[in-house]
Scaffold this motif. Structure first.
Motif, PDB file in Angstrom:
ATOM      1  N   VAL A  20       0.857  -1.192   0.000  1.00 56.82           N
ATOM      2  CA  VAL A  20       0.000   0.000   0.000  1.00 56.82           C
ATOM      3  C   VAL A  20       0.891   1.239   0.000  1.00 56.82           C
ATOM      4  CG1 VAL A  20      -2.008  -1.005   1.173  1.00 56.82           C
ATOM      5  CG2 VAL A  20      -0.141  -0.074   2.532  1.00 56.82           C
ATOM      6  N   THR A  21       0.350   2.322  -0.488  1.00 51.33           N
ATOM      7  CA  THR A  21       1.083   3.586  -0.443  1.00 51.33           C
ATOM      8  C   THR A  21       0.695   4.301   0.840  1.00 51.33           C
ATOM      9  OG1 THR A  21       1.019   3.692  -2.832  1.00 51.33           O
ATOM     10  CG2 THR A  21       1.536   5.740  -1.683  1.00 51.33           C
ATOM     11  N   LEU A  22       1.668   4.431   1.722  1.00 45.46           N
ATOM     12  CA  LEU A  22       1.381   5.070   3.008  1.00 45.46           C
ATOM     13  C   LEU A  22       1.424   6.586   2.870  1.00 45.46           C
ATOM     14  CD1 LEU A  22       3.575   2.863   5.409  1.00 45.46           C
ATOM     15  CD2 LEU A  22       1.181   2.548   4.776  1.00 45.46           C
ATOM     16  N   ARG A  23       0.617   7.260   3.701  1.00 44.04           N
ATOM     17  CA  ARG A  23       0.632   8.730   3.719  1.00 44.04           C
ATOM     18  C   ARG A  23       1.390   9.279   4.927  1.00 44.04           C
ATOM     19  NH1 ARG A  23      -3.508  11.308   0.779  1.00 44.04           N
ATOM     20  NH2 ARG A  23      -2.719  13.218   1.722  1.00 44.04           N
ATOM     21  N   TYR A  24       1.445   8.483   6.006  1.00 40.49           N
ATOM     22  CA  TYR A  24       2.003   8.961   7.267  1.00 40.49           C
ATOM     23  C   TYR A  24       3.521   8.789   7.250  1.00 40.49           C
ATOM     24  CZ  TYR A  24       2.237   9.626  12.363  1.00 40.49           C
ATOM     25  OH  TYR A  24       2.507  10.083  13.633  1.00 40.49           O
ATOM     26  N   LYS A  68      -5.401   8.689   9.611  1.00 46.59           N
ATOM     27  CA  LYS A  68      -6.777   8.276   9.279  1.00 46.59           C
ATOM     28  C   LYS A  68      -6.867   7.754   7.845  1.00 46.59           C
ATOM     29  CE  LYS A  68      -9.064  11.244  12.638  1.00 46.59           C
ATOM     30  NZ  LYS A  68      -9.700  12.523  12.896  1.00 46.59           N
ATOM     31  N   ILE A  69      -6.145   8.403   6.942  1.00 43.73           N
ATOM     32  CA  ILE A  69      -6.153   7.957   5.539  1.00 43.73           C
ATOM     33  C   ILE A  69      -5.527   6.561   5.434  1.00 43.73           C
ATOM     34  CG2 ILE A  69      -5.197   8.396   3.226  1.00 43.73           C
ATOM     35  CD1 ILE A  69      -5.411  11.436   3.942  1.00 43.73           C
ATOM     36  N   ASP A  70      -4.391   6.374   6.120  1.00 43.90           N
ATOM     37  CA  ASP A  70      -3.739   5.050   6.074  1.00 43.90           C
ATOM     38  C   ASP A  70      -4.641   3.968   6.667  1.00 43.90           C
ATOM     39  OD1 ASP A  70      -1.514   6.110   4.877  1.00 43.90           O
ATOM     40  OD2 ASP A  70      -0.197   5.931   6.618  1.00 43.90           O
ATOM     41  N   ILE A  71      -5.285   4.294   7.782  1.00 45.01           N
ATOM     42  CA  ILE A  71      -6.157   3.292   8.430  1.00 45.01           C
ATOM     43  C   ILE A  71      -7.290   2.911   7.483  1.00 45.01           C
ATOM     44  CG2 ILE A  71      -7.791   2.912  10.348  1.00 45.01           C
ATOM     45  CD1 ILE A  71      -4.797   2.802  11.174  1.00 45.01           C
ATOM     46  N   GLN A  72      -7.849   3.891   6.811  1.00 43.09           N
ATOM     47  CA  GLN A  72      -8.918   3.604   5.846  1.00 43.09           C
ATOM     48  C   GLN A  72      -8.388   2.706   4.721  1.00 43.09           C
ATOM     49  OE1 GLN A  72     -12.083   4.572   6.625  1.00 43.09           O
ATOM     50  NE2 GLN A  72     -12.508   3.092   4.998  1.00 43.09           N
ATOM     51  N   THR A  73      -7.160   3.002   4.291  1.00 45.34           N
ATOM     52  CA  THR A  73      -6.529   2.159   3.249  1.00 45.34           C
ATOM     53  C   THR A  73      -6.403   0.714   3.745  1.00 45.34           C
ATOM     54  OG1 THR A  73      -5.272   4.067   2.477  1.00 45.34           O
ATOM     55  CG2 THR A  73      -4.484   1.913   1.769  1.00 45.34           C
ATOM     56  N   PHE A  74      -5.962   0.568   5.007  1.00 48.87           N
ATOM     57  CA  PHE A  74      -5.802  -0.792   5.561  1.00 48.87           C
ATOM     58  C   PHE A  74      -7.160  -1.509   5.635  1.00 48.87           C
ATOM     59  CE2 PHE A  74      -2.107   1.075   8.288  1.00 48.87           C
ATOM     60  CZ  PHE A  74      -1.308   1.142   7.154  1.00 48.87           C
ATOM     61  N   LEU A  75      -8.189  -0.759   6.003  1.00 50.78           N
ATOM     62  CA  LEU A  75      -9.515  -1.368   6.126  1.00 50.78           C
ATOM     63  C   LEU A  75     -10.037  -1.848   4.769  1.00 50.78           C
ATOM     64  CD1 LEU A  75     -11.144   1.139   8.650  1.00 50.78           C
ATOM     65  CD2 LEU A  75     -10.669  -1.286   9.078  1.00 50.78           C
ATOM     66  N   ASN A  76      -9.591  -1.203   3.714  1.00 53.24           N
ATOM     67  CA  ASN A  76     -10.046  -1.585   2.372  1.00 53.24           C
ATOM     68  C   ASN A  76      -9.232  -2.730   1.769  1.00 53.24           C
ATOM     69  OD1 ASN A  76     -11.977   0.409   2.476  1.00 53.24           O
ATOM     70  ND2 ASN A  76     -10.707   1.930   1.436  1.00 53.24           N
ATOM     71  N   CYS A  77      -8.178  -3.142   2.494  1.00 51.59           N
ATOM     72  CA  CYS A  77      -7.326  -4.213   1.934  1.00 51.59           C
ATOM     73  C   CYS A  77      -8.022  -5.570   1.996  1.00 51.59           C
ATOM     74  CB  CYS A  77      -6.021  -4.304   2.728  1.00 51.59           C
ATOM     75  SG  CYS A  77      -4.841  -3.071   2.217  1.00 51.59           S
TER      76      CYS A  77
ATOM     77  N   TYR B 223      12.408   4.453   1.798  1.00 51.40           N
ATOM     78  CA  TYR B 223      11.699   4.008   2.999  1.00 51.40           C
ATOM     79  C   TYR B 223      10.199   4.036   2.712  1.00 51.40           C
ATOM     80  CZ  TYR B 223      15.785   4.535   6.137  1.00 51.40           C
ATOM     81  OH  TYR B 223      16.997   4.415   6.779  1.00 51.40           O
ATOM     82  N   ASN B 224       9.713   3.009   2.031  1.00 50.59           N
ATOM     83  CA  ASN B 224       8.282   2.965   1.696  1.00 50.59           C
ATOM     84  C   ASN B 224       7.819   4.268   1.039  1.00 50.59           C
ATOM     85  OD1 ASN B 224       7.129   0.284   2.700  1.00 50.59           O
ATOM     86  ND2 ASN B 224       8.345   0.998   4.446  1.00 50.59           N
TER      87      ASN B 224
END
Lengths: 77, 325
Positions: A20-24, A68-77, B223-224
């Motif tokens: 996934v592409t992380l935002r944090y 919050k954006i990353d968590i939403q991404t994880f939930l959609n995985c 790093y990602n």
């Protein structure tokens, strides 16, 4: 947080089983170090320990928009 | 818009009026400041509203009084810097200033990713600096008073924000990984001798010479998708000296070449459109991108000998913005 510490997503992230592409930014940096530590077994790091540390990075920052954006991404995985 | 560079008298007045300050400047000026709520590091290079400059008679002032709820100033040494993350406030950020070539510098640079609570709270900062032409490389830090100057203490200001605010850090990096050889280091640290180049053991200094690699380009780890630079300081006969640590078994590549660092950096800084309350700019960018007399978007900052963005990095701009929840 919507995803608990025992959710398998954290281990999958550490093991690179989901891409996934992380935002944090903090998580990008922490995850890279954790993945490396698990890969080379640094200081006896296990997937479980690394997964818990990654969870903590997100837990402490749970109110931040990027988290919050990353968590939403994880939930959609 | 008010300038960030202030006279020593103006700075002292701010301190005496109880303002909470992050300072950078000449050692002589900092050593005469009164007791108060401030930390500082030495640097003669700054990016102010009138552009990049060398300034020895003014102090660069970041006043954080108006958006903090509480601060805590702490001093760290080699054996206590491991607490830097866990000492921070949950909703807030930490500014850390480290003296160059000190034990605490090496300890933090190499081991920060192993510290308890690593990256759980925004940690940014810089390595105190000296003039490039100065033979005696003696960057110092200060905390709370002019007589606290030290070549060995790291100083930190932990800042707590009100519940309706949050801190967001960003790493502005002009460089990306090139598609050249894969470099894997065999040890953590600021120096490299033998490395693996595409899996083959080779002397890194020899490799750079043979390939005529431009050492103004950093080596970059992905790093990602956050690009983390490590700059080349110098090459000796059989060793490469680095300005930030590399990590054993991490994968690095030399950065993609940039046709015109000077113009590309200007465009890049404006495009990023950040309005940070605090930032630090790498001294190498000041030199390579010829920032003297030039702007860096809306970024006004000390120009430093290394930036801290959770860990030590090089050749970047690190910014911290305060935003409403």
């Amino acid at each position: 947080m919507q995803i608990n510490s025992d959710n398998p997503i954290w281990k999958k992230l550490i093991l690179g089983e989901i891409q996934v592409t992380l935002r944090y930014l903090a998580a990008k940096i922490a995850l890279s170090h954790l993945q490396l530590k698990v890969r080379i077994g640094k200081n006896g790091y296990t997937v479980e320990k690394a997964a818990l540390e990654l969870y903590q990075v997100y837990k402490i920052g749970e109110n931040l928009p990027a988290v919050k954006i990353d968590i939403q991404t994880f939930l959609n995985c | 818009m008010e300038k960030y560079l202030k006279t020593p008298q103006e700075t002292a007045q701010l301190i005496l009026s109880g303002r909470k300050l992050l300072l950078a400047g000449n050692e002589d000026l900092l050593s005469k400041l009164p007791l108060g709520e401030w930390i500082a590091g030495t640097s003669p290079y700054f990016m102010d509203i009138d552009g990049g400059q060398v300034c020895q008679d003014k102090i660069f002032v970041n006043d954080i009084t108006d958006f903090q709820e509480e601060i805590s100033i702490k001093v760290y040494q080699e054996d206590t810097i491991k607490n830097i993350y866990k000492d921070g406030f949950d909703n807030g950020f930490t500014i850390l200033i480290i003296p160059p070539y000190s034990n605490v510098h090496t300890e933090f640079a190499v081991h920060a990713p192993d510290y308890e609570d690593f990256a759980t709270r925004p940690l940014m900062g810089w390595v105190s600096c000296y003039s490039y032409s100065q033979e005696n490389k003696s960057g110092k830090t200060f905390f709370k008073s002019g007589d606290s100057g030290s070549k060995t203490n790291a100083v930190a200001m932990h800042v707590k924000l009100p519940k309706n605010k949050y801190a967001e850090m960003d790493l502005i990096n002009l460089y990306t990984q090139g598609c050249g050889d894969e470099i894997i280091f065999l040890e953590d640290g600021f120096t490299a001798k033998e490395v693996l180049i595409n899996g083959e053991k080779q002397n890194f200094a020899e490799y750079i010479r043979q390939k005529h690699i431009d050492t103004t380009l950093p080596i970059v780890a992905n790093y990602n998708s956050a690009m983390i630079n490590v700059s080349i300081d110098s090459l000796s006969a059989n060793q490469v000296n680095l300005l930030a640590p590399v990590f054993k078994d991490g994968t690095y590549r030399f950065a993609k070449s940039i046709e015109n660092v000077e113009t590309d950096f200007q465009k890049f800084a404006v495009k990023n459109n950040v309005n940070p309350v605090f930032a630090s700019i790498c001294i190498l960018l000041y030199h390579y991108a010829k920032l003297q007399g030039k702007q860096c978007g809306n970024i006004y900052a000390p120009i430093t000998y290394g930036e801290i963005c959770y860990q030590l990095v090089n050749q970047t701009v690190v910014t911290l913005e305060i935003k409403d929840v």
